[in-house]
Write a protein that holds these residues in place. Structure first.
Motif, PDB file in Angstrom:
ATOM      1  N   SER A  41       0.834  -1.207   0.000  1.00  0.00           N
ATOM      2  CA  SER A  41       0.000   0.000   0.000  1.00  0.00           C
ATOM      3  C   SER A  41       0.867   1.255   0.000  1.00  0.00           C
ATOM      4  N   GLY A  42       2.032   1.180   0.644  1.00  0.00           N
ATOM      5  CA  GLY A  42       2.941   2.327   0.624  1.00  0.00           C
ATOM      6  C   GLY A  42       3.420   2.647  -0.777  1.00  0.00           C
ATOM      7  N   VAL A  43       3.771   1.622  -1.529  1.00  0.00           N
ATOM      8  CA  VAL A  43       4.237   1.820  -2.908  1.00  0.00           C
ATOM      9  C   VAL A  43       3.104   2.345  -3.776  1.00  0.00           C
ATOM     10  N   MET A  44       1.936   1.727  -3.675  1.00  0.00           N
ATOM     11  CA  MET A  44       0.822   2.127  -4.541  1.00  0.00           C
ATOM     12  C   MET A  44       0.334   3.536  -4.227  1.00  0.00           C
ATOM     13  N   SER A  45       0.347   3.906  -2.951  1.00  0.00           N
ATOM     14  CA  SER A  45      -0.090   5.264  -2.621  1.00  0.00           C
ATOM     15  C   SER A  45       0.943   6.299  -3.058  1.00  0.00           C
ATOM     16  N   GLY A  46       2.169   5.848  -3.284  1.00  0.00           N
ATOM     17  CA  GLY A  46       3.208   6.753  -3.761  1.00  0.00           C
ATOM     18  C   GLY A  46       3.250   6.869  -5.275  1.00  0.00           C
ATOM     19  N   ALA A  47       2.366   6.172  -5.965  1.00  0.00           N
ATOM     20  CA  ALA A  47       2.308   6.260  -7.429  1.00  0.00           C
ATOM     21  C   ALA A  47       1.892   7.677  -7.821  1.00  0.00           C
ATOM     22  N   SER A  48       2.033   7.980  -9.096  1.00  0.00           N
ATOM     23  CA  SER A  48       1.653   9.313  -9.544  1.00  0.00           C
ATOM     24  C   SER A  48       0.763   9.230 -10.781  1.00  0.00           C
ATOM     25  N   LEU A  50      -2.035   9.134 -13.664  1.00  0.00           N
ATOM     26  CA  LEU A  50      -3.187   8.278 -13.955  1.00  0.00           C
ATOM     27  C   LEU A  50      -3.116   6.971 -13.167  1.00  0.00           C
ATOM     28  N   VAL A  51      -1.922   6.420 -13.033  1.00  0.00           N
ATOM     29  CA  VAL A  51      -1.769   5.147 -12.312  1.00  0.00           C
ATOM     30  C   VAL A  51      -2.251   5.306 -10.874  1.00  0.00           C
ATOM     31  N   LYS A  52      -1.847   6.376 -10.215  1.00  0.00           N
ATOM     32  CA  LYS A  52      -2.301   6.612  -8.837  1.00  0.00           C
ATOM     33  C   LYS A  52      -3.821   6.764  -8.796  1.00  0.00           C
ATOM     34  N   GLU A  53      -4.352   7.536  -9.723  1.00  0.00           N
ATOM     35  CA  GLU A  53      -5.801   7.775  -9.765  1.00  0.00           C
ATOM     36  C   GLU A  53      -6.567   6.458  -9.908  1.00  0.00           C
ATOM     37  N   VAL A  54      -6.114   5.592 -10.795  1.00  0.00           N
ATOM     38  CA  VAL A  54      -6.807   4.320 -11.035  1.00  0.00           C
ATOM     39  C   VAL A  54      -6.670   3.376  -9.837  1.00  0.00           C
ATOM     40  N   LEU A  55      -5.458   3.289  -9.262  1.00  0.00           N
ATOM     41  CA  LEU A  55      -5.243   2.345  -8.166  1.00  0.00           C
ATOM     42  C   LEU A  55      -5.901   2.798  -6.867  1.00  0.00           C
ATOM     43  N   ALA A  56      -6.085   4.103  -6.707  1.00  0.00           N
ATOM     44  CA  ALA A  56      -6.642   4.633  -5.459  1.00  0.00           C
ATOM     45  C   ALA A  56      -8.170   4.698  -5.469  1.00  0.00           C
ATOM     46  N   ASN A  57      -8.778   4.530  -6.626  1.00  0.00           N
ATOM     47  CA  ASN A  57     -10.223   4.695  -6.730  1.00  0.00           C
ATOM     48  C   ASN A  57     -10.861   3.460  -7.354  1.00  0.00           C
ATOM     49  N   GLY A  58     -12.150   3.317  -7.105  1.00  0.00           N
ATOM     50  CA  GLY A  58     -12.897   2.222  -7.717  1.00  0.00           C
ATOM     51  C   GLY A  58     -12.847   0.961  -6.888  1.00  0.00           C
ATOM     52  N   PRO A  59     -13.628  -0.027  -7.301  1.00  0.00           N
ATOM     53  CA  PRO A  59     -13.722  -1.276  -6.538  1.00  0.00           C
ATOM     54  C   PRO A  59     -12.446  -2.103  -6.653  1.00  0.00           C
ATOM     55  N   LEU A  60     -12.162  -2.855  -5.606  1.00  0.00           N
ATOM     56  CA  LEU A  60     -11.046  -3.795  -5.653  1.00  0.00           C
ATOM     57  C   LEU A  60     -11.440  -4.961  -6.543  1.00  0.00           C
ATOM     58  N   THR A 103       7.742  -2.651  -8.287  1.00  0.00           N
ATOM     59  CA  THR A 103       8.235  -2.167  -6.996  1.00  0.00           C
ATOM     60  C   THR A 103       7.365  -2.705  -5.862  1.00  0.00           C
ATOM     61  N   ALA A 104       6.046  -2.683  -6.039  1.00  0.00           N
ATOM     62  CA  ALA A 104       5.140  -3.208  -5.010  1.00  0.00           C
ATOM     63  C   ALA A 104       5.391  -4.698  -4.801  1.00  0.00           C
ATOM     64  N   ALA A 105       5.552  -5.447  -5.884  1.00  0.00           N
ATOM     65  CA  ALA A 105       5.805  -6.892  -5.774  1.00  0.00           C
ATOM     66  C   ALA A 105       7.121  -7.138  -5.039  1.00  0.00           C
ATOM     67  N   ASP A 106       8.132  -6.356  -5.367  1.00  0.00           N
ATOM     68  CA  ASP A 106       9.438  -6.505  -4.728  1.00  0.00           C
ATOM     69  C   ASP A 106       9.369  -6.150  -3.236  1.00  0.00           C
ATOM     70  N   GLU A 107       8.673  -5.066  -2.915  1.00  0.00           N
ATOM     71  CA  GLU A 107       8.531  -4.652  -1.509  1.00  0.00           C
ATOM     72  C   GLU A 107       7.780  -5.708  -0.698  1.00  0.00           C
ATOM     73  N   VAL A 108       6.762  -6.302  -1.304  1.00  0.00           N
ATOM     74  CA  VAL A 108       6.002  -7.361  -0.635  1.00  0.00           C
ATOM     75  C   VAL A 108       6.926  -8.536  -0.342  1.00  0.00           C
ATOM     76  N   ALA A 109       7.736  -8.910  -1.323  1.00  0.00           N
ATOM     77  CA  ALA A 109       8.644 -10.044  -1.141  1.00  0.00           C
ATOM     78  C   ALA A 109       9.670  -9.762  -0.038  1.00  0.00           C
ATOM     79  N   ARG A 110      10.148  -8.532   0.051  1.00  0.00           N
ATOM     80  CA  ARG A 110      11.183  -8.185   1.027  1.00  0.00           C
ATOM     81  C   ARG A 110      10.615  -7.891   2.426  1.00  0.00           C
TER      82      ARG A 110
END
Length: 134
Positions: A41-48, A50-60, A103-110
């Motif tokens: 969630s830290g990585v995704m919230s740090g996106a910028s 259109l990507v941030k807009e799409v990942l932060a909004n709408g249904p999971l 980056t999110a996948a890598d952070e999750v793994a680490r």
């Protein structure tokens, strides 16, 4: 840059959140899962942009829960479609999306005791899906 449809936005979310889910499930554990979800969630919230807009909004996205193969059969094609959608409608965002997902996948793994071989394999499959022309 064209506006993305609801379906296209869901495809981007399915790919991104699904990739995190795949890595997290590659080496399961309750404590690991909590740490991993914070890392992602830290990585995704740090996106910028259109990507941030799409990942932060709408249904999971709804992902299959029965097996890793089932999850992969939904997530990996979604990653390829997401890249194709972005190359077509928002070319400047394709690399941003790829970078955020990896980056999110890598952070999750680490996040818990370093990257296990199963997590590394999941990240390789994610990387391949993001690189494949759709």
């Amino acid at each position: 840059m064209e506006r993305l449809t609801e379906d296209e936005q869901l495809t981007l979310r399915t790919g991104a959140f699904g990739a995190v889910f795949l890595v997290s499930n590659a080496d399961p554990g309750v404590f690991a899962m909590v740490r991993e979800s914070f890392a992602a969630s830290g990585v995704m919230s740090g996106a910028s942009g259109l990507v941030k807009e799409v990942l932060a909004n709408g249904p999971l996205p709804r992902l299959p829960r029965d097996s890793t193969l089932e999850v992969e059969s939904v997530v990996l094609p979604a990653l390829g479609r997401a890249m194709a959608i972005l190359r077509d409608k928002a070319p400047g965002e394709a690399q941003n999306y790829r970078s955020v997902v990896l980056t999110a996948a890598d952070e999750v793994a680490r996040a818990h005791k370093g990257v296990s071989p199963a997590e590394a394999e999941a990240i390789d499959r994610i990387r391949q899906a993001l690189a494949a022309p759709a």
